[in-house]
Motif scaffolding. Sequence first.
Motif, short mmCIF file in Angstrom:
data_model
loop_
_atom_site.label_atom_id
_atom_site.label_comp_id
_atom_site.label_asym_id
_atom_site.label_seq_id
_atom_site.Cartn_x
_atom_site.Cartn_y
_atom_site.Cartn_z
N TYR A 22 0.88 -1.41 -0.22
CA TYR A 22 0.01 -0.11 -0.17
C TYR A 22 0.81 1.22 -0.05
N PHE A 33 -3.86 6.44 0.70
CA PHE A 33 -3.32 5.04 0.65
C PHE A 33 -4.04 4.09 -0.06
N ALA A 53 -3.26 7.16 7.55
CA ALA A 53 -3.03 5.92 7.29
C ALA A 53 -4.25 4.98 8.14
N VAL A 56 -6.27 1.86 6.61
CA VAL A 56 -5.58 0.66 6.40
C VAL A 56 -5.84 -0.34 7.49
N LEU A 87 2.92 -1.21 4.24
CA LEU A 87 2.38 0.38 4.03
C LEU A 87 3.72 1.32 3.94
N VAL A 90 4.45 6.17 5.27
CA VAL A 90 3.74 6.74 6.46
C VAL A 90 4.47 7.86 6.99
N THR A 122 0.90 -6.00 9.28
CA THR A 122 1.26 -5.00 8.42
C THR A 122 2.82 -4.42 8.83
N VAL A 124 5.04 -1.24 8.73
CA VAL A 124 4.90 0.27 8.51
C VAL A 124 6.51 0.79 8.29
#
Lengths: 335, 314
Positions: A22, A33, A53, A56, A87, A90, A122, A124
């Motif tokens: 993402y 995103f 964010a 998500v 992700l 961010v 996830t 980050v």
Amino acid sequence: MIIRKERVNDFLNGLRAGYRLYAPVQTQAGPVFAPVNGATGWSWPAGNTLKSAKEVFLPQTETLFTYRTSLDGVQVEEARVEGRVVLLGVRPCDARSLTMLDKVFAGEGVRDPYYTARRENTVVLGLACNEPCGTCFCTSLGGSPFGTAGCDLLWVDLGDRYLVRVLTDRGKALVEGRPEFAPAGDADLAAARELEEGALGRMGTVPVQGVKEKLDRLFADPLWDRVYEKCLGCGTCTYLCPTCHCFDLTDEVIDGLGVRLRTWDACMYPLFTLHASGHNPRPTQKERFRQRIMHKFKYFVDNFRETACVGCGRCIRYCPVNIDIRAVLAEISAG
Amino acid sequence: MGTTEKIREIAAGLLRDGKVDVVIGYGPGTLPLRSTPLFARTVEEAERLIWDATCGNNLAVYLPGRKDRVGIVVKGCDSRAVVQLIHENQIAREQVFVIGVPCAGIIDRRQVEAAVEREIRAAREEGAELVVEGDGWSRRFNREEVLYGACRTCRHNNPVLYDALAGEPLPPRDGGPTLVEIWEKKPAGERRDFILSEMARCIRCYACRNACPMCYCTECFVDSSTPRWLGRATDAGENLFFQIGRVLHLAGRCVACGACSRACPMDIKLGLLLGKMNKDVLELFGHEAGLNPEEPPALNAFRPDDPETFLLGK
Ligand code: SF4
Ligand code: SF4
Ligand code: SF4
Ligand code: SF4
């Protein structure tokens, strides 16, 4: 570690085998995103993304489970949170907001399975802000444009390369042994430090000291009669805010087939606190506006010893009537 | 005397003489290219009122249901909202003192932001030009070219109702093809795809509805929980249903001020849907909302020769 910009594509392509990616994708209104396939179709936006964010991890609309009712009873099928995600890009304020959402959805006592699964799945990848925007005030609230809270990795843009700070095991697993990375040298670290100092030097300050103590006794203050007056009661500030997390649960049923939905909701709407009896404990926009400020700067502090604002500036930028939370805070601390 | 000074003078006079309890106008915003609604209750507060090409909010949104006596600063489009609200008994004519401002158009800040692709730190008008500045750069725009599309073709830039005018009336613009006229010539499929892609972006924050002076229902159909007319899921279908419901509720009532699309954080082109509906109402019933304090709104009037093309079998 260091990665040269021309190698980022290889790195991301390598990730695609094990992760969905993402990243900030440009829309007509600004970047949000969205899923991407590697290094194309998106870019690191200059400032922050339009939506934060949080979507998500806490999507605006989420199916929790589906069910079928018949004469034989009810069959329930739980929605599954699938797959691992990286992700990308961010900003430190948004990453830090995740640590606050964690307290609500993945804290002691309550563990929301959907949110928790997404958090655990996830990685980050944070991106430091070399050039904070005029509406950013993270440093006033304990954050930093180079802050690492909530990040598994923090990337710093050094022009032709990124300095990569590895912060967690999850982050380490992503980059360890990958041929695209090289050890960082003293010059890289010095360049990053210089950028960090430059970014910190650009930050404005907002008076937040003592706001909590003031709010402890301002509930019935005439201040609220003034500050709310131009507020339209829309959901823009709360929906775009990375730390606002209120939601609604509804069932949508057609012919015995039901879906339980979780959707974003906002304290700015009259329906949010409307009782079945017709009574509304927050009858006007004044009480609703106060609630938004109180929740961020008092109740969340009472509950979790942290302020539920990371200073991302979205509510300032997008409020249709230019209600500026910095000015509201200044009024509270002067009050 | 500039418009700002004129507004301040009128507002201060009204407050000093006790003719109104509050003057709703514009004050300086906290961001470049932004102003903010200002509620002045004292002569001192009236000194902070301003007028410039960033005064985009339609302040008539604050009128419905008020009990006090109010002075209000209005542009041409905003004045139409005041007229319409009086028609709809949302505010009494005696209650409002209308401070009209002939409007030369409002700056579309998104357009300026998109053109410079950098963060704007300051902006000012210099005659016919707009100057924007950032860190170590500055750029000049022809002000006319960065106005909202609707302002560039606006035929009602002078207030249609006022008790005092702050400035000289401006020549009405000659119109030219509106965005709707251009857009409605596109093939149906293209229009549908465009609308659906716009709706897919909507986050249902309802800023459009809440910024609209004519959307004053105490319970909007989207907020009704018994019965629930609209699902809570945010997807293109539900979002479109919301907008279709809103647009139809505004038939013969929308004053084409553009407040809804300006408020939208997702930059959704709501003006196309409303503009099309306004055009239909004009073509069918010869009526434009809020233009004439004497003439009843389209849906309040019946004429035997009203077209009935929407009836089945006609
Ligand atoms: S309250 Fe405003 S500045 Fe603070 S985190 Fe939320 S959107 Fe950002
Ligand atoms: S975005 Fe602005 S107008 Fe909308 S609810 Fe928030 S403060 Fe009020
Ligand atoms: S303001 Fe825009 S995003 Fe919000 S509900 Fe209206 S159309 Fe949707
Ligand atoms: S629908 Fe939009 S253009 Fe029409 S009156 Fe309302 S805010 Fe103005």
